[in-house]
Design a protein around this motif. Sequence first.
Motif, PDB file in Angstrom:
ATOM      1  N   LEU A  62     -22.124  37.977-100.108  1.00 41.95           N
ATOM      2  CA  LEU A  62     -22.119  37.956 -98.642  1.00 41.95           C
ATOM      3  C   LEU A  62     -23.246  38.813 -98.070  1.00 41.95           C
ATOM      4  O   LEU A  62     -23.913  38.418 -97.110  1.00 41.95           O
ATOM      5  CB  LEU A  62     -20.769  38.425 -98.102  1.00 41.95           C
ATOM      6  CG  LEU A  62     -19.625  37.432 -98.272  1.00 41.95           C
ATOM      7  CD1 LEU A  62     -18.303  38.066 -97.857  1.00 41.95           C
ATOM      8  CD2 LEU A  62     -19.884  36.172 -97.479  1.00 41.95           C
ATOM      9  N   THR A  63     -23.463  39.968 -98.673  1.00 39.86           N
ATOM     10  CA  THR A  63     -24.555  40.841 -98.230  1.00 39.86           C
ATOM     11  C   THR A  63     -25.902  40.148 -98.432  1.00 39.86           C
ATOM     12  O   THR A  63     -26.762  40.175 -97.550  1.00 39.86           O
ATOM     13  CB  THR A  63     -24.521  42.178 -98.995  1.00 39.86           C
ATOM     14  OG1 THR A  63     -23.270  42.818 -98.749  1.00 39.86           O
ATOM     15  CG2 THR A  63     -25.653  43.086 -98.566  1.00 39.86           C
ATOM     16  N   ALA A  64     -26.076  39.522 -99.591  1.00 38.58           N
ATOM     17  CA  ALA A  64     -27.318  38.803 -99.875  1.00 38.58           C
ATOM     18  C   ALA A  64     -27.492  37.634 -98.912  1.00 38.58           C
ATOM     19  O   ALA A  64     -28.600  37.370 -98.437  1.00 38.58           O
ATOM     20  CB  ALA A  64     -27.326  38.314-101.321  1.00 38.58           C
ATOM     21  N   PHE A  65     -26.403  36.944 -98.614  1.00 34.87           N
ATOM     22  CA  PHE A  65     -26.467  35.821 -97.679  1.00 34.87           C
ATOM     23  C   PHE A  65     -26.894  36.299 -96.293  1.00 34.87           C
ATOM     24  O   PHE A  65     -27.755  35.688 -95.653  1.00 34.87           O
ATOM     25  CB  PHE A  65     -25.111  35.120 -97.608  1.00 34.87           C
ATOM     26  CG  PHE A  65     -25.099  33.971 -96.649  1.00 34.87           C
ATOM     27  CD1 PHE A  65     -25.666  32.755 -96.989  1.00 34.87           C
ATOM     28  CD2 PHE A  65     -24.530  34.105 -95.390  1.00 34.87           C
ATOM     29  CE1 PHE A  65     -25.669  31.694 -96.098  1.00 34.87           C
ATOM     30  CE2 PHE A  65     -24.526  33.050 -94.495  1.00 34.87           C
ATOM     31  CZ  PHE A  65     -25.093  31.844 -94.849  1.00 34.87           C
ATOM     32  N   GLU A  66     -26.308  37.401 -95.824  1.00 32.43           N
ATOM     33  CA  GLU A  66     -26.677  37.951 -94.516  1.00 32.43           C
ATOM     34  C   GLU A  66     -28.156  38.331 -94.488  1.00 32.43           C
ATOM     35  O   GLU A  66     -28.862  38.060 -93.513  1.00 32.43           O
ATOM     36  CB  GLU A  66     -25.823  39.175 -94.190  1.00 32.43           C
ATOM     37  CG  GLU A  66     -24.383  38.841 -93.885  1.00 32.43           C
ATOM     38  CD  GLU A  66     -23.506  40.076 -93.748  1.00 32.43           C
ATOM     39  OE1 GLU A  66     -24.005  41.217 -93.925  1.00 32.43           O
ATOM     40  OE2 GLU A  66     -22.310  39.907 -93.467  1.00 32.43           O
ATOM     41  N   VAL A  79     -32.314  33.808-103.124  1.00 35.99           N
ATOM     42  CA  VAL A  79     -31.764  32.493-103.468  1.00 35.99           C
ATOM     43  C   VAL A  79     -31.512  32.413-104.972  1.00 35.99           C
ATOM     44  O   VAL A  79     -30.453  31.949-105.410  1.00 35.99           O
ATOM     45  CB  VAL A  79     -32.704  31.360-102.993  1.00 35.99           C
ATOM     46  CG1 VAL A  79     -32.291  30.021-103.586  1.00 35.99           C
ATOM     47  CG2 VAL A  79     -32.710  31.290-101.474  1.00 35.99           C
ATOM     48  N   GLU A  80     -32.460  32.899-105.758  1.00 39.90           N
ATOM     49  CA  GLU A  80     -32.285  32.884-107.216  1.00 39.90           C
ATOM     50  C   GLU A  80     -31.065  33.706-107.628  1.00 39.90           C
ATOM     51  O   GLU A  80     -30.281  33.279-108.480  1.00 39.90           O
ATOM     52  CB  GLU A  80     -33.541  33.412-107.907  1.00 39.90           C
ATOM     53  CG  GLU A  80     -34.700  32.438-107.873  1.00 39.90           C
ATOM     54  CD  GLU A  80     -35.951  32.995-108.540  1.00 39.90           C
ATOM     55  OE1 GLU A  80     -35.833  33.934-109.366  1.00 39.90           O
ATOM     56  OE2 GLU A  80     -37.039  32.487-108.230  1.00 39.90           O
ATOM     57  N   ARG A  81     -30.920  34.884-107.021  1.00 40.26           N
ATOM     58  CA  ARG A  81     -29.766  35.735-107.350  1.00 40.26           C
ATOM     59  C   ARG A  81     -28.458  35.040-106.976  1.00 40.26           C
ATOM     60  O   ARG A  81     -27.480  35.094-107.727  1.00 40.26           O
ATOM     61  CB  ARG A  81     -29.877  37.076-106.633  1.00 40.26           C
ATOM     62  CG  ARG A  81     -30.958  37.973-107.199  1.00 40.26           C
ATOM     63  CD  ARG A  81     -31.081  39.282-106.463  1.00 40.26           C
ATOM     64  NE  ARG A  81     -29.821  40.008-106.456  1.00 40.26           N
ATOM     65  CZ  ARG A  81     -29.470  40.864-105.503  1.00 40.26           C
ATOM     66  NH1 ARG A  81     -30.269  41.100-104.485  1.00 40.26           N
ATOM     67  NH2 ARG A  81     -28.316  41.483-105.557  1.00 40.26           N
ATOM     68  N   LEU A  82     -28.445  34.395-105.822  1.00 42.45           N
ATOM     69  CA  LEU A  82     -27.228  33.702-105.392  1.00 42.45           C
ATOM     70  C   LEU A  82     -26.935  32.500-106.294  1.00 42.45           C
ATOM     71  O   LEU A  82     -25.775  32.233-106.620  1.00 42.45           O
ATOM     72  CB  LEU A  82     -27.354  33.257-103.931  1.00 42.45           C
ATOM     73  CG  LEU A  82     -27.242  34.374-102.899  1.00 42.45           C
ATOM     74  CD1 LEU A  82     -27.712  33.892-101.533  1.00 42.45           C
ATOM     75  CD2 LEU A  82     -25.813  34.885-102.824  1.00 42.45           C
TER      76      LEU A  82
END
Length: 81
Positions: A35-39, A21-24
């Motif tokens: 998108l990869t982080a979200f998945e 979440v912090e990275r996003l």
Amino acid sequence: MARKKAALDFEQSLADLQALVERLENGELSLEDSLTAFEQGVRLTRDCQSALTQAEQKVQVLLERDGELSEEPFDDAELPE
């Protein structure tokens, strides 16, 4: 020991989710990386929710009846408000 491992897995998944979440939120990821982080975040969220559901199902209230302890399923409707 399995109980400790499950707790550690939950805590690690939660920590990983918070880091994602912090990275996003920083907005420094490319669209593809976002998108990869979200998945990955969706998978971690499902894992955490599953662990919480399992823990909730295991919660039981011990009541003393006739000098013996008996187990009853946890009923949150009985909690004082």
